[in-house]
Design a protein around this motif. Structure first.
Motif, PDB file in Angstrom:
ATOM      1  N   ARG A 124       0.843  -1.201   0.000  1.00 36.49           N
ATOM      2  CA  ARG A 124       0.000   0.000   0.000  1.00 36.49           C
ATOM      3  C   ARG A 124       0.875   1.245   0.000  1.00 36.49           C
ATOM      4  NH1 ARG A 124      -5.408   0.156   1.561  1.00 36.49           N
ATOM      5  NH2 ARG A 124      -5.044   2.105   2.662  1.00 36.49           N
ATOM      6  N   PRO A 125       0.450   2.307  -0.692  1.00 37.17           N
ATOM      7  CA  PRO A 125       1.253   3.534  -0.727  1.00 37.17           C
ATOM      8  C   PRO A 125       1.417   4.133   0.665  1.00 37.17           C
ATOM      9  CG  PRO A 125      -0.499   3.586  -2.370  1.00 37.17           C
ATOM     10  CD  PRO A 125      -0.778   2.416  -1.481  1.00 37.17           C
ATOM     11  N   LYS A 126       2.595   4.689   0.937  1.00 33.02           N
ATOM     12  CA  LYS A 126       2.809   5.435   2.179  1.00 33.02           C
ATOM     13  C   LYS A 126       3.793   6.591   1.986  1.00 33.02           C
ATOM     14  CE  LYS A 126       6.354   2.328   4.083  1.00 33.02           C
ATOM     15  NZ  LYS A 126       6.735   1.499   5.250  1.00 33.02           N
ATOM     16  N   SER A 127       4.495   6.618   0.858  1.00 31.67           N
ATOM     17  CA  SER A 127       5.463   7.688   0.627  1.00 31.67           C
ATOM     18  C   SER A 127       4.761   8.950   0.144  1.00 31.67           C
ATOM     19  CB  SER A 127       6.513   7.245  -0.393  1.00 31.67           C
ATOM     20  OG  SER A 127       5.890   6.816  -1.581  1.00 31.67           O
ATOM     21  N   MET A 128       5.347  10.115   0.472  1.00 32.67           N
ATOM     22  CA  MET A 128       4.797  11.390   0.023  1.00 32.67           C
ATOM     23  C   MET A 128       5.310  11.623  -1.395  1.00 32.67           C
ATOM     24  SD  MET A 128       4.957  15.208   1.670  1.00 32.67           S
ATOM     25  CE  MET A 128       6.353  15.767   0.723  1.00 32.67           C
ATOM     26  N   ILE A 129       4.481  11.302  -2.346  1.00 37.38           N
ATOM     27  CA  ILE A 129       4.909  11.351  -3.740  1.00 37.38           C
ATOM     28  C   ILE A 129       3.817  12.011  -4.560  1.00 37.38           C
ATOM     29  CG2 ILE A 129       3.947   9.188  -4.655  1.00 37.38           C
ATOM     30  CD1 ILE A 129       6.888   8.602  -5.593  1.00 37.38           C
ATOM     31  N   GLY A 130       4.218  12.614  -5.657  1.00 43.24           N
ATOM     32  CA  GLY A 130       3.252  13.315  -6.488  1.00 43.24           C
ATOM     33  C   GLY A 130       3.712  14.741  -6.722  1.00 43.24           C
ATOM     34  N   THR A 131       2.824  15.589  -7.162  1.00 40.83           N
ATOM     35  CA  THR A 131       3.119  16.991  -7.414  1.00 40.83           C
ATOM     36  C   THR A 131       2.403  17.823  -6.349  1.00 40.83           C
ATOM     37  OG1 THR A 131       3.343  16.538  -9.773  1.00 40.83           O
ATOM     38  CG2 THR A 131       3.005  18.835  -9.135  1.00 40.83           C
ATOM     39  N   PRO A 132       3.150  18.673  -5.602  1.00 44.87           N
ATOM     40  CA  PRO A 132       2.639  19.290  -4.370  1.00 44.87           C
ATOM     41  C   PRO A 132       1.224  19.837  -4.415  1.00 44.87           C
ATOM     42  CG  PRO A 132       4.932  19.857  -4.652  1.00 44.87           C
ATOM     43  CD  PRO A 132       4.541  19.072  -5.882  1.00 44.87           C
ATOM     44  N   LYS A 133       0.873  20.606  -5.450  1.00 45.31           N
ATOM     45  CA  LYS A 133      -0.421  21.279  -5.449  1.00 45.31           C
ATOM     46  C   LYS A 133      -1.593  20.343  -5.720  1.00 45.31           C
ATOM     47  CE  LYS A 133       1.496  25.785  -6.460  1.00 45.31           C
ATOM     48  NZ  LYS A 133       1.313  27.098  -7.110  1.00 45.31           N
ATOM     49  N   TYR A 134      -1.293  19.087  -6.070  1.00 47.05           N
ATOM     50  CA  TYR A 134      -2.336  18.100  -6.344  1.00 47.05           C
ATOM     51  C   TYR A 134      -2.434  17.036  -5.248  1.00 47.05           C
ATOM     52  CZ  TYR A 134      -2.067  19.822 -11.209  1.00 47.05           C
ATOM     53  OH  TYR A 134      -2.072  20.599 -12.346  1.00 47.05           O
ATOM     54  N   ILE A 135      -1.573  17.113  -4.245  1.00 47.92           N
ATOM     55  CA  ILE A 135      -1.474  16.044  -3.246  1.00 47.92           C
ATOM     56  C   ILE A 135      -2.618  16.120  -2.226  1.00 47.92           C
ATOM     57  CG2 ILE A 135      -0.070  15.205  -1.308  1.00 47.92           C
ATOM     58  CD1 ILE A 135       2.408  15.852  -2.886  1.00 47.92           C
ATOM     59  N   ALA A 136      -3.188  14.965  -1.904  1.00 50.25           N
ATOM     60  CA  ALA A 136      -4.256  14.874  -0.912  1.00 50.25           C
ATOM     61  C   ALA A 136      -3.675  15.016   0.502  1.00 50.25           C
ATOM     62  CB  ALA A 136      -4.986  13.538  -1.050  1.00 50.25           C
ATOM     63  N   PRO A 137      -4.471  15.486   1.461  1.00 56.12           N
ATOM     64  CA  PRO A 137      -3.960  15.715   2.829  1.00 56.12           C
ATOM     65  C   PRO A 137      -3.307  14.490   3.457  1.00 56.12           C
ATOM     66  CG  PRO A 137      -6.144  16.672   2.574  1.00 56.12           C
ATOM     67  CD  PRO A 137      -5.875  15.901   1.327  1.00 56.12           C
ATOM     68  N   GLU A 138      -3.895  13.309   3.272  1.00 57.75           N
ATOM     69  CA  GLU A 138      -3.380  12.107   3.935  1.00 57.75           C
ATOM     70  C   GLU A 138      -2.005  11.695   3.444  1.00 57.75           C
ATOM     71  OE1 GLU A 138      -6.191  10.650   0.613  1.00 57.75           O
ATOM     72  OE2 GLU A 138      -6.107  12.287   2.093  1.00 57.75           O
ATOM     73  N   VAL A 139      -1.635  12.148   2.242  1.00 56.66           N
ATOM     74  CA  VAL A 139      -0.326  11.772   1.683  1.00 56.66           C
ATOM     75  C   VAL A 139       0.807  12.419   2.488  1.00 56.66           C
ATOM     76  CG1 VAL A 139       1.119  11.836  -0.397  1.00 56.66           C
ATOM     77  CG2 VAL A 139      -1.353  11.473  -0.596  1.00 56.66           C
ATOM     78  N   PHE A 140       0.522  13.562   3.102  1.00 57.33           N
ATOM     79  CA  PHE A 140       1.542  14.260   3.896  1.00 57.33           C
ATOM     80  C   PHE A 140       1.868  13.539   5.202  1.00 57.33           C
ATOM     81  CE2 PHE A 140      -0.368  17.925   1.528  1.00 57.33           C
ATOM     82  CZ  PHE A 140       0.766  18.244   0.797  1.00 57.33           C
ATOM     83  N   SER A 141       1.042  12.584   5.605  1.00 45.44           N
ATOM     84  CA  SER A 141       1.190  11.953   6.922  1.00 45.44           C
ATOM     85  C   SER A 141       2.385  11.017   7.016  1.00 45.44           C
ATOM     86  CB  SER A 141      -0.082  11.168   7.271  1.00 45.44           C
ATOM     87  OG  SER A 141      -0.197  10.011   6.438  1.00 45.44           O
ATOM     88  N   GLY A 142       2.834  10.480   5.887  1.00 47.38           N
ATOM     89  CA  GLY A 142       3.922   9.515   5.926  1.00 47.38           C
ATOM     90  C   GLY A 142       3.462   8.123   6.321  1.00 47.38           C
ATOM     91  N   LYS A 143       2.150   7.966   6.506  1.00 42.38           N
ATOM     92  CA  LYS A 143       1.588   6.664   6.863  1.00 42.38           C
ATOM     93  C   LYS A 143       0.904   6.058   5.629  1.00 42.38           C
ATOM     94  CE  LYS A 143       0.657   8.268  11.585  1.00 42.38           C
ATOM     95  NZ  LYS A 143      -0.390   8.516  12.608  1.00 42.38           N
ATOM     96  N   GLU A 144       0.509   4.791   5.754  1.00 47.06           N
ATOM     97  CA  GLU A 144      -0.183   4.156   4.642  1.00 47.06           C
ATOM     98  C   GLU A 144      -1.492   4.881   4.347  1.00 47.06           C
ATOM     99  OE1 GLU A 144      -0.797   0.010   5.221  1.00 47.06           O
ATOM    100  OE2 GLU A 144       1.281  -0.522   4.790  1.00 47.06           O
ATOM    101  N   TYR A 145      -1.808   4.992   3.066  1.00 44.48           N
ATOM    102  CA  TYR A 145      -3.052   5.647   2.658  1.00 44.48           C
ATOM    103  C   TYR A 145      -3.635   4.918   1.462  1.00 44.48           C
ATOM    104  CZ  TYR A 145       0.089   7.814  -0.791  1.00 44.48           C
ATOM    105  OH  TYR A 145       1.008   8.023  -1.787  1.00 44.48           O
ATOM    106  N   ASP A 146      -4.882   5.213   1.166  1.00 45.19           N
ATOM    107  CA  ASP A 146      -5.573   4.620   0.022  1.00 45.19           C
ATOM    108  C   ASP A 146      -5.258   5.447  -1.223  1.00 45.19           C
ATOM    109  OD1 ASP A 146      -7.416   3.815  -1.945  1.00 45.19           O
ATOM    110  OD2 ASP A 146      -8.915   3.262  -0.442  1.00 45.19           O
ATOM    111  N   GLY A 147      -4.432   4.896  -2.116  1.00 46.74           N
ATOM    112  CA  GLY A 147      -4.024   5.625  -3.314  1.00 46.74           C
ATOM    113  C   GLY A 147      -5.182   5.984  -4.222  1.00 46.74           C
ATOM    114  N   LYS A 148      -6.221   5.182  -4.200  1.00 46.72           N
ATOM    115  CA  LYS A 148      -7.385   5.459  -5.048  1.00 46.72           C
ATOM    116  C   LYS A 148      -8.097   6.734  -4.590  1.00 46.72           C
ATOM    117  CE  LYS A 148      -8.148   0.565  -6.143  1.00 46.72           C
ATOM    118  NZ  LYS A 148      -9.069  -0.589  -6.062  1.00 46.72           N
TER     119      LYS A 148
END
Length: 347
Positions: free
Chosen positions: A152-176
């Protein structure tokens, strides 16, 4: 690449060069993404290829094959002549609600198929949506993850202005669900011509942007006239708690999304792409591709860098569209407002 001939260079980015090529026999145009061989070929390259290879949908750029050259690994892809949605918006300015809806319906159609195939994109943005006439196609699966093949995704990856709040946590998140948020940013930019979480005083400050994303601090400007249904959909996408955020399935049944939905985007027509018997005809096996990627991690023993060949694929035409190698902001004038964004590199 003996089967192809160079037409022109399309773009140059952080990871390599994309070239427009023509197949010598069929005369079909393709886009070829070149990445230099060597220790910079990481796991994500194989992941990008394998995930993209498993997708076959009219709103996703088609994957064709992988070729190994003495100096590069080359990914051969379908060519979309209209450039990307970023340039489309920059050239025209913000677009009307009906056109934005038609574009959004296509994007959601492609993302829905990706999620059905258990692949989350993780870098959906204007630059990764290509234009082919009136059709949009999702591209660049370099940050994608498969729920079938990867953790499951957990790294903060992507382009900053499009990133969802949970991605900043450094924890596992639902990529969908993170993809849903990014789709919301794309919709907002199409309608408004600016990013939803930019700081009015300093929209170059990543920390301020991040704080606004975490607080879901955005507004629809008074000069942008959109329907209540549209506002409702945006408000249900921009929800900090992913468990309460609208899903792709719910978006597809939302009244705003369903309005003027063309026949080919309706579930009945899309069903053919979801059938198990709709198998993809692979030109290369999984084993072949993994062997190519592994060989690309090293340069051949006979290769010796020289002043003439040490630089990967220098531009050979005046048609190159350069992409900044840094992540600095680019300001584009859209008439009555400006669109500020980070082009090129994702984080």
């Amino acid at each position: 690449m003996e089967n192809y001939e160079l037409v022109k260079d399309i773009s140059e980015g952080f990871h390599g060069v994309t070239r427009l090529m023509r197949h010598k026999e069929t005369k079909h145009l393709v886009a070829v993404k070149y990445m230099p061989r060597g220790d910079k070929i990481k796991e994500y390259v194989e992941r990008e290829i394998m995930n993209h290879r498993n997708l076959c949908h009219p709103h996703i750029i088609g994957f064709k094959e992988v070729v190994l050259t003495p100096t590069h690994i080359a990914i051969v892809l379908e060519y979309a002549p209209g450039g990307d949605l970023f340039d489309h918006i920059c050239n025209r300015g913000r677009i009307c609600e009906d056109e934005a809806r038609y574009f959004f319906q296509q994007i959601i159609s492609g993302v829905s198929y990706c999620h059905y195939k258990e692949i989350c994109h993780r870098d959906l943005k204007l630059e990764n949506i290509l234009v082919d006439g009136i059709k949009l196609k999702i591209c660049d699966f370099g940050h994608s993850k498969s729920y079938l093949l990867h953790s499951r995704p957990k790294s903060m990856i992507g382009t900053p202005k499009y990133i969802a709040p949970e991605v900043f946590s450094g924890k596992e998140y639902d990529g969908k669900l993170a993809d849903v948020w990014s789709c919301g940013v794309i919709l907002y930019v199409m309608l408004v011509g600016a990013f939803p979480f930019d700081d009015e005083e300093n929209n170059h400050n990543f920390k301020k942007i991040m704080n606004r994303i975490l607080a879901v601090q955005y507004k629809i400007p008074n000069y942008v006239h959109i329907s209540q249904d549209c506002k409702d959909l945006i408000s249900r996408i921009f929800v900090a708690n992913p468990a309460k955020r609208i899903t792709i399935k719910e978006i597809k049944s939302h009244p705003w999304f369903l309005k003027n939905l063309v026949k080919e985007l309706k579930d009945e027509a899309q069903a053919v792409y979801y059938k198990k018997e709709n198998s993809i005809s692979y030109k290369q096996s999984t084993r072949d591709i993994r062997n190519i990627v592994n060989m690309a991690k090293t340069l051949p023993a006979t290769y010796r860098p020289t002043p003439n060949n040490v630089k990967p694929l220098p531009a050979t035409s005046n048609n190159v569209k350069p992409v900044p190698a840094t992540s600095g902001p680019v300001l584009l004038d859209l008439g009555n407002l400006s669109l500020r964004c980070r082009r090129g590199r994702s984080h």
